[in-house]
Structure formats: C-alpha cells, structure tokens
Scaffold this active site. Sequence first.
Site, PDB file in Angstrom:
ATOM      1  N   ASP A   1      -3.145   5.386  -2.532  1.00  0.00           N
ATOM      2  CA  ASP A   1      -4.056   6.404  -2.017  1.00  0.00           C
ATOM      3  C   ASP A   1      -4.067   7.587  -2.981  1.00  0.00           C
ATOM      4  OD1 ASP A   1      -5.361   8.389  -0.603  1.00  0.00           O
ATOM      5  OD2 ASP A   1      -4.117   8.229   1.188  1.00  0.00           O
TER       6      ASP A   1
ATOM      7  N   ASP B   1      -0.773  15.888   6.023  1.00  0.00           N
ATOM      8  CA  ASP B   1      -1.691  15.202   5.128  1.00  0.00           C
ATOM      9  C   ASP B   1      -2.967  16.028   4.961  1.00  0.00           C
ATOM     10  OD1 ASP B   1      -2.946  13.272   3.587  1.00  0.00           O
ATOM     11  OD2 ASP B   1      -3.635  12.117   5.320  1.00  0.00           O
TER      12      ASP B   1
ATOM     13  N   CYS C   1      -6.626  14.263   7.050  1.00  0.00           N
ATOM     14  CA  CYS C   1      -6.409  12.896   7.502  1.00  0.00           C
ATOM     15  C   CYS C   1      -7.736  12.318   7.991  1.00  0.00           C
ATOM     16  CB  CYS C   1      -5.377  12.868   8.627  1.00  0.00           C
ATOM     17  SG  CYS C   1      -5.212  11.260   9.432  1.00  0.00           S
TER      18      CYS C   1
ATOM     19  N   ARG D   1     -13.389   5.193  -1.069  1.00  0.00           N
ATOM     20  CA  ARG D   1     -13.308   5.351   0.383  1.00  0.00           C
ATOM     21  C   ARG D   1     -14.392   6.313   0.846  1.00  0.00           C
ATOM     22  NH1 ARG D   1      -8.133   8.107   3.550  1.00  0.00           N
ATOM     23  NH2 ARG D   1      -9.400   9.580   4.736  1.00  0.00           N
TER      24      ARG D   1
ATOM     25  N   TYR E   1       0.849  -1.194   0.000  1.00  0.00           N
ATOM     26  CA  TYR E   1       0.000   0.000   0.000  1.00  0.00           C
ATOM     27  C   TYR E   1       0.880   1.238   0.000  1.00  0.00           C
ATOM     28  CZ  TYR E   1      -3.530   3.380   1.557  1.00  0.00           C
ATOM     29  OH  TYR E   1      -4.374   4.458   1.661  1.00  0.00           O
TER      30      TYR E   1
ATOM     31  N   ASN F   1      -8.913  -0.210   7.478  1.00  0.00           N
ATOM     32  CA  ASN F   1      -7.698   0.559   7.733  1.00  0.00           C
ATOM     33  C   ASN F   1      -7.291   0.386   9.189  1.00  0.00           C
ATOM     34  OD1 ASN F   1      -5.638   2.413   7.917  1.00  0.00           O
ATOM     35  ND2 ASN F   1      -6.914   4.218   7.634  1.00  0.00           N
TER      36      ASN F   1
ATOM     37  N   HIS G   1      -7.494   4.237  -4.596  1.00  0.00           N
ATOM     38  CA  HIS G   1      -8.770   4.599  -3.983  1.00  0.00           C
ATOM     39  C   HIS G   1      -8.955   6.105  -3.947  1.00  0.00           C
ATOM     40  CE1 HIS G   1      -7.204   5.860  -0.007  1.00  0.00           C
ATOM     41  NE2 HIS G   1      -6.457   4.772   0.008  1.00  0.00           N
TER      42      HIS G   1
ATOM     43  N   GLU H   1     -13.577   3.998   6.144  1.00  0.00           N
ATOM     44  CA  GLU H   1     -12.608   4.745   6.940  1.00  0.00           C
ATOM     45  C   GLU H   1     -13.153   5.148   8.311  1.00  0.00           C
ATOM     46  OE1 GLU H   1      -9.832   5.153   7.713  1.00  0.00           O
ATOM     47  OE2 GLU H   1      -8.843   6.975   7.038  1.00  0.00           O
TER      48      GLU H   1
ATOM     49  N   GLU I   1     -11.520   9.179  -2.231  1.00  0.00           N
ATOM     50  CA  GLU I   1     -12.345   9.381  -1.049  1.00  0.00           C
ATOM     51  C   GLU I   1     -13.390  10.456  -1.290  1.00  0.00           C
ATOM     52  OE1 GLU I   1      -9.481  11.986   1.793  1.00  0.00           O
ATOM     53  OE2 GLU I   1      -8.607  10.193   0.873  1.00  0.00           O
TER      54      GLU I   1
ATOM     55  N   ASP J   1      -6.209  10.165  -2.667  1.00  0.00           N
ATOM     56  CA  ASP J   1      -6.908  11.267  -1.999  1.00  0.00           C
ATOM     57  C   ASP J   1      -8.276  11.496  -2.653  1.00  0.00           C
ATOM     58  OD1 ASP J   1      -4.897  11.535  -0.164  1.00  0.00           O
ATOM     59  OD2 ASP J   1      -4.007  13.304  -1.056  1.00  0.00           O
TER      60      ASP J   1
END
Length: 305
Positions: free
Chosen positions: A92, A65, A129, A164, A51, A216, A119, A194, A121, A94
């Site tokens: 990731d 982040d 975050c 996500r 990952y 996660n 992924h 998440e 989100e 975002d």
Amino acid sequence: MPGLYASTVTPNERRKNLREALTSNKIARLPGAFSPLVARMIQDAGFEGVYVSGAVVAADLALPDIGLTTLTEVALRSRQIARATDLPVLVDADTGFGEPMSAARTVSEFEDAGIAGCHFEDQVNPKRCGHLDGKEVVPTDLMVRRIKAAVNERRDENFVICARTDAAGVEGIDAAIERAKAYADAGADLIFTEALHKPEDFEKFRAATDVPLLANMTEFGKTELLSAQTLEDIGYNAVIYPVTTLRIAMGQVEDALGDIAETGTQTSWLDRMQHRSRLYEFLRYAEYNAFDQKVFTYSRENYES
C-alpha cells in the site's frame, strides 16, 4: 522456504509470479502481514501472496491511518517482510507520499526493496482510511499523472502498478468505473475497487471493465465480507485481507494482558499460545544451528596457538 537470510526467489521472478496469478483462472489471495514472521506464516499456509497495509504499518507505529507514515518507514517494513518469504509482496503506497514525482520515487524505492508491486489511490493527500466517511478524491487527471509518473519510473516491466479508486463512496460507482478505465489507460496493471458495498457492486465493476481487479475484504468496514470463491466466480483476480492478522493478534493480546493484570499469571492462556517449538520451526532454529556448527571453527586452543 526462503534462504536463511533472504529469499532465493528473485524479485523479478516474484513479480512474474504475481502477474501470472492475476491472469490465471484462480483468484490470488494476499493476507496482510504486520511483520516478517507473519509473512512466513502466510507462505506456510499456502497463500499466493503477501500484502502490506498502510493502515497496519501506521497502527504498528501507534498512529492513525491518515497519511502520517513516510515512504522510508513503509519501504523499510516492506523490505523486511519481502526478505522473509518467497511470495510476491504487494504494498500500500497511499497517495504516493506526495505528488506525482513522489509516486515515481516510491516505485524506485519499492523495486530496490524487492517488492512485487504497489498501489496508489486517488484520494487527496493526506488520505483517510478508505472505509471512513469524509474522504475526498483528486481530479481524475491528477491521479492519471500519478500513475504515469509511477509507470515511467518502473525499471522492471513486471513490477505491478495498481490504481486504487475511492470514488465509489464519494462520486458513485459509475464515476468510479470511469476513473478505473482512465487509470488502466494510463498504464495501471490492476484496479483496486475500494469500499464497494455488496456483491452487485463488484459484479457491476467487473462487467464494465476488462482490466484485472482487486477486492478488499477488510473487517468492520463498508463492504459485505465475501468469500474468495464468490469473488472468483464474479471474476475478480485478487483479494486482500489487509488488517485481519493484526486484529486477531491484537484482540488476543488485549484480552491476555487484561487477564494477566487481574490474575497475576498467564497459565490460562497456555493452550491459546503458539508453542515455543512451533515458533522455532518458523524461525528455523535447527537450520541456523546446523549452519553455525558447520562454519564456526573458533576454539580457545586454536585462538591461543
């Protein structure tokens, strides 16, 4: 092990491997890699995938982040990591680095980088975050457009597109479940749940959906840390440990630097270091030397003649 300079397992094969792992009876475990060398160590340890965390890429650049990294930065690091391992790499992405058109370009760039999946989100852009307070989520229809744009741009049907949802901590778990269903209907192959808090939350999500689910297990967040076996028993298909290797490494580095600054020597840390010989095994020095001796034919005599 991969070839000396790149994996001999094609991106398409690795994407198929990830898809097969997501539909098997065993949970796929994907520790986070903050460097290509760590990805190689993840493969050596026997995990099913690697990952690449957006938070880790940001932290490695000494940034928080909060959506500051770019597609170019993340794609470059992901390409470097994918090169060093035969395992499928999940990245990731975002919020897609912009709006739906940007999400589509993200898929194109990641496919070119040899990535197995990514992924997106449903937070607003720029994101936060997932385990911090103050998150905001976009309307469901906007996230659906992100997913559809990504799915439509996909050239390899085996590239895994994961959605996500951060809605559990904003709108409640029931709303998050409804969002997950809409994202699956839009074409998402995998749902990333998440910041769920306890096993009962994971069980509720699993009972309400029939799409593959990703958990996660990040440290120091809102989620109770569950074992891979527990998650497998609940019915989850994949689990990530996104920042674990970075936190372990940085904790050791911080302590060691403090000790060296105080004592003027690193001798007390020697038994806690990876030995040079073990590092060389991961770097495959012997294989590179053998390759070099086979193909390097230069000599002064031959050159002058």
